[in-house]
Design a protein around this motif. Structure first.
Motif, PDB file in Angstrom:
ATOM      1  N   THR A 149      73.214  33.080  43.363  1.00 56.18           N
ATOM      2  CA  THR A 149      73.661  33.820  44.674  1.00 56.18           C
ATOM      3  C   THR A 149      72.491  33.930  46.111  1.00 56.18           C
ATOM      4  N   GLY A 150      71.321  33.252  45.889  1.00 54.41           N
ATOM      5  CA  GLY A 150      69.990  33.668  46.686  1.00 54.41           C
ATOM      6  C   GLY A 150      68.394  33.824  46.297  1.00 54.41           C
ATOM      7  N   GLY A 151      67.661  33.609  46.968  1.00 51.54           N
ATOM      8  CA  GLY A 151      66.479  33.559  46.579  1.00 51.54           C
ATOM      9  C   GLY A 151      65.671  32.664  47.928  1.00 51.54           C
ATOM     10  N   ASP A 152      64.255  31.908  46.906  1.00 50.88           N
ATOM     11  CA  ASP A 152      63.035  31.904  47.882  1.00 50.88           C
ATOM     12  C   ASP A 152      62.363  30.554  47.466  1.00 50.88           C
ATOM     13  N   PHE A 153      62.988  29.477  47.742  1.00 48.19           N
ATOM     14  CA  PHE A 153      62.475  27.737  47.092  1.00 48.19           C
ATOM     15  C   PHE A 153      61.329  28.366  46.660  1.00 48.19           C
ATOM     16  N   ASP A 154      60.714  28.745  48.027  1.00 47.95           N
ATOM     17  CA  ASP A 154      59.200  28.921  47.731  1.00 47.95           C
ATOM     18  C   ASP A 154      58.344  29.494  46.107  1.00 47.95           C
ATOM     19  N   ARG A 155      59.431  30.041  45.936  1.00 48.02           N
ATOM     20  CA  ARG A 155      58.939  31.236  44.923  1.00 48.02           C
ATOM     21  C   ARG A 155      59.338  30.404  43.663  1.00 48.02           C
ATOM     22  N   PHE A 156      60.305  29.953  43.636  1.00 44.79           N
ATOM     23  CA  PHE A 156      61.501  29.066  42.862  1.00 44.79           C
ATOM     24  C   PHE A 156      59.989  27.862  42.643  1.00 44.79           C
ATOM     25  N   TRP A 157      59.696  27.026  42.858  1.00 44.58           N
ATOM     26  CA  TRP A 157      59.139  25.430  42.965  1.00 44.58           C
ATOM     27  C   TRP A 157      57.719  25.865  44.504  1.00 44.58           C
ATOM     28  N   PRO A 158      56.652  26.715  43.927  1.00 47.30           N
ATOM     29  CA  PRO A 158      55.858  26.564  44.542  1.00 47.30           C
ATOM     30  C   PRO A 158      54.960  25.108  44.801  1.00 47.30           C
ATOM     31  N   ALA A 159      54.200  24.986  46.494  1.00 45.56           N
ATOM     32  CA  ALA A 159      54.210  23.969  46.704  1.00 45.56           C
ATOM     33  C   ALA A 159      53.030  23.103  46.147  1.00 45.56           C
ATOM     34  N   ASN A 160      52.070  24.329  44.815  1.00 46.09           N
ATOM     35  CA  ASN A 160      50.870  23.616  44.983  1.00 46.09           C
ATOM     36  C   ASN A 160      51.059  23.425  43.108  1.00 46.09           C
ATOM     37  N   ASP A 161      52.023  23.284  42.952  1.00 41.12           N
ATOM     38  CA  ASP A 161      53.273  22.543  41.252  1.00 41.12           C
ATOM     39  C   ASP A 161      53.259  21.356  41.981  1.00 41.12           C
ATOM     40  N   GLY A 162      52.570  20.519  41.519  1.00 43.22           N
ATOM     41  CA  GLY A 162      52.406  19.136  41.280  1.00 43.22           C
ATOM     42  C   GLY A 162      53.403  18.237  40.659  1.00 43.22           C
ATOM     43  N   VAL A 163      53.630  18.435  39.711  1.00 47.13           N
ATOM     44  CA  VAL A 163      54.709  17.926  38.879  1.00 47.13           C
ATOM     45  C   VAL A 163      56.696  17.838  39.023  1.00 47.13           C
ATOM     46  N   ALA A 164      56.645  16.316  38.697  1.00 45.87           N
ATOM     47  CA  ALA A 164      57.586  16.500  39.063  1.00 45.87           C
ATOM     48  C   ALA A 164      59.006  17.087  38.760  1.00 45.87           C
ATOM     49  N   ARG A 165      59.789  17.455  39.214  1.00 41.31           N
ATOM     50  CA  ARG A 165      60.699  17.910  38.477  1.00 41.31           C
ATOM     51  C   ARG A 165      62.320  17.130  38.679  1.00 41.31           C
ATOM     52  N   ALA A 166      63.281  17.303  38.038  1.00 42.04           N
ATOM     53  CA  ALA A 166      64.737  16.893  37.741  1.00 42.04           C
ATOM     54  C   ALA A 166      65.754  17.921  36.944  1.00 42.04           C
ATOM     55  N   GLY A 167      67.185  18.124  37.742  1.00 39.64           N
ATOM     56  CA  GLY A 167      68.067  18.214  37.402  1.00 39.64           C
ATOM     57  C   GLY A 167      68.103  19.416  37.511  1.00 39.64           C
ATOM     58  N   VAL A 168      68.505  20.735  36.727  1.00 42.32           N
ATOM     59  CA  VAL A 168      68.852  22.174  36.792  1.00 42.32           C
ATOM     60  C   VAL A 168      67.365  23.289  36.917  1.00 42.32           C
ATOM     61  N   ARG A 169      66.295  21.818  36.695  1.00 42.66           N
ATOM     62  CA  ARG A 169      64.446  22.549  36.919  1.00 42.66           C
ATOM     63  C   ARG A 169      64.495  23.058  38.016  1.00 42.66           C
ATOM     64  N   ALA A 170      65.033  21.855  39.394  1.00 44.33           N
ATOM     65  CA  ALA A 170      64.715  21.618  40.564  1.00 44.33           C
ATOM     66  C   ALA A 170      65.771  22.125  41.673  1.00 44.33           C
ATOM     67  N   GLY A 171      66.878  22.768  40.407  1.00 44.77           N
ATOM     68  CA  GLY A 171      67.646  23.767  41.458  1.00 44.77           C
ATOM     69  C   GLY A 171      68.705  22.724  42.074  1.00 44.77           C
ATOM     70  N   LEU A 172      69.276  21.610  40.803  1.00 45.06           N
ATOM     71  CA  LEU A 172      69.481  20.601  41.309  1.00 45.06           C
ATOM     72  C   LEU A 172      70.852  20.242  40.417  1.00 45.06           C
ATOM     73  N   PHE A 173      71.784  21.387  41.458  1.00 49.99           N
ATOM     74  CA  PHE A 173      73.209  21.939  40.601  1.00 49.99           C
ATOM     75  C   PHE A 173      74.092  22.489  41.968  1.00 49.99           C
ATOM     76  N   HIS A 174      75.349  22.742  41.674  1.00 52.22           N
ATOM     77  CA  HIS A 174      76.346  23.382  42.507  1.00 52.22           C
ATOM     78  C   HIS A 174      76.184  25.177  42.754  1.00 52.22           C
ATOM     79  N   PRO A 175      75.764  26.039  43.492  1.00 53.23           N
ATOM     80  CA  PRO A 175      74.906  27.371  42.624  1.00 53.23           C
ATOM     81  C   PRO A 175      76.282  28.119  42.672  1.00 53.23           C
ATOM     82  N   LEU A 176      77.820  27.599  42.848  1.00 54.57           N
ATOM     83  CA  LEU A 176      78.025  28.701  42.644  1.00 54.57           C
ATOM     84  C   LEU A 176      78.846  28.271  41.421  1.00 54.57           C
ATOM     85  N   THR A 177      79.695  26.834  40.714  1.00 56.64           N
ATOM     86  CA  THR A 177      79.986  26.535  39.471  1.00 56.64           C
ATOM     87  C   THR A 177      79.206  25.648  38.413  1.00 56.64           C
TER      88      THR A 177
END
Length: 380
Positions: free
Chosen positions: A243-271
């Motif tokens: 429903t909302g949030g802060d991307f920079d808290r979800f994935w801080p800029a100093n976290d250099g490990v690559a992400r994929a899938g839901v770990r990267a927030g790559l999904f439809h927010p509602l469904t």
């Protein structure tokens, strides 16, 4: 001699991790890929998608995995029923597991304890080094930096010796009792005598009472007159509705490990629907993403762009979770399924246009106007 360093280490062999491994291995056969996953690739799941969700040049990745296809699907609400002539398909986790293993990717049955952009430490004390690491694990609850409701489900494949009588998938049957949030039954006719039944509901908490949902499925089978019904597999899940949030808290800029899938927030927010994004990301990873230690920054930029595009859908999620009383949430989806079919297709694919958004919001909302305005005005 030291073990050879893989070009890509993928931590997590779910849908996103499995498709990423498959796409990367197929696109560049000499690229060495290692997948770290304690269980089977894909786990124990069925994943379905609409025909318009996947771009034509991406279908080659999914088509060999498809186990079932239909020409359309149904939705059912207390005041509205509709058939949509949109192709619908399902893949099984067993097919993804076989495909990834056949691709040449190395599978390591382990659990990651810590990782850097180029190394993964396992729970047994082993450290695997590679040119790049991709974190494709699921999200913890609650995920840092995100405001969420939750979509929770239990699904069972049921054998009905005399036949179940379901001809087309029923993506949402919301004529059932609306308890603890928006609830619906999802049906997939896998054969004349085998049907997949999933009890799903949207709730404020991530706790899942698996036994209670199992009893609901048993009740639905009895009410449907399925004599001699026997469950042959079961899956469950708890997925975020953002429903909302802060991307920079979800994935801080100093976290250099690559992400994929839901770990990267790559999904439809509602469904909470992640398959289209998993396919798009896998194609991008295989054809456009940089290699080596540049992958972390590139995946973060990719995920940030996706976050920006999801602003409207996060607002709709607030409308569902905050503007409607739990027992009345179905009215939001009932109204949505009266809209034109092409708009519905674009919505599920995460590709709504400005005109679509105006159309979705037009007219009197099926919820409290004051609460709807409050939900719209909250930060996305």
């Amino acid at each position: 001699m030291p073990a050879p360093r893989p070009d890509l280490i993928i931590v997590g062999g779910g849908l996103a991790g499995g498709l990423a491994a498959l796409a990367a291995s197929r696109a560049t056969p000499d690229r060495s890929v290692t997948v770290i996953e304690p269980g089977p690739i894909g786990g124990n799941h069925l994943w379905s998608f609409f025909g318009s969700d996947i771009a034509g040049d991406h279908r080659a990745l999914l088509d060999p995995l498809v186990a079932h296809s239909w020409s359309g699907y149904d939705v059912r609400f207390p005041g509205h029923r509709r058939h949509l002539p949109q192709p619908y398909s399902t893949i099984e986790s067993e097919a993804l597991d076989r495909a990834v293993r056949a691709s040449g990717a190395m599978i390591v049955a382990g659990r990651a304890e810590h990782m850097t952009p180029t190394s993964v430490g396992l729970s047994d004390g082993t450290t695997i080094h590679g040119a790049a690491v991709l974190d494709a694990r699921g999200l913890t609850a609650p995920p840092q930096g995100l405001s969420c409701g939750w979509q929770k489900f239990v699904g069972r494949a049921i054998d009905v010796p005399s036949g179940h009588g379901v001809d087309q998938p029923v993506v949402m049957n919301a004529t059932v009792d609306q308890r603890d949030g928006y609830r619906f039954i999802y049906l997939l006719p896998l054969s004349r005598t085998r049907v997949f039944v999933e009890d799903t509901y949207y709730s404020e908490s991530p706790e899942l009472d698996q036994a209670a949902l199992g009893r609901r499925i048993d009740d639905y089978a009895r009410a449907s007159g399925w004599k001699g019904a026997v469950a042959t597999r079961e899956e469950r899940g708890v997925l975020p509705v953002v429903t909302g949030g802060d991307f920079d808290r979800f994935w801080p800029a100093n976290d250099g490990v690559a992400r994929a899938g839901v770990r990267a927030g790559l999904f439809h927010p509602l469904t909470s629907y992640s398959l289209p994004d998993a396919v798009r990301f896998a194609h991008w990873l295989a054809t456009q993403a940089p290699s080596g230690d540049r992958l972390g920054a590139a995946t973060r930029a990719y995920a940030r762009a996706h976050w920006r595009r999801g602003r409207f859908d996060r607002m709709l999620a607030r409308m569902l979770m905050k503007a409607a009383e739990p027992a009345q949430r179905y009215r939001v989806l009932e109204r949505f399924y009266r809209l034109p079919a092409p708009l519905i297709e674009r919505f599920y694919a995460g590709q709504t246009t400005l005109a679509d958004r105006v159309r979705i919001l037009a007219g009197r909302p099926p919820v409290s106007i004051a609460r709807a305005i409050k939900a719209i005005m909250e930060p996305a």
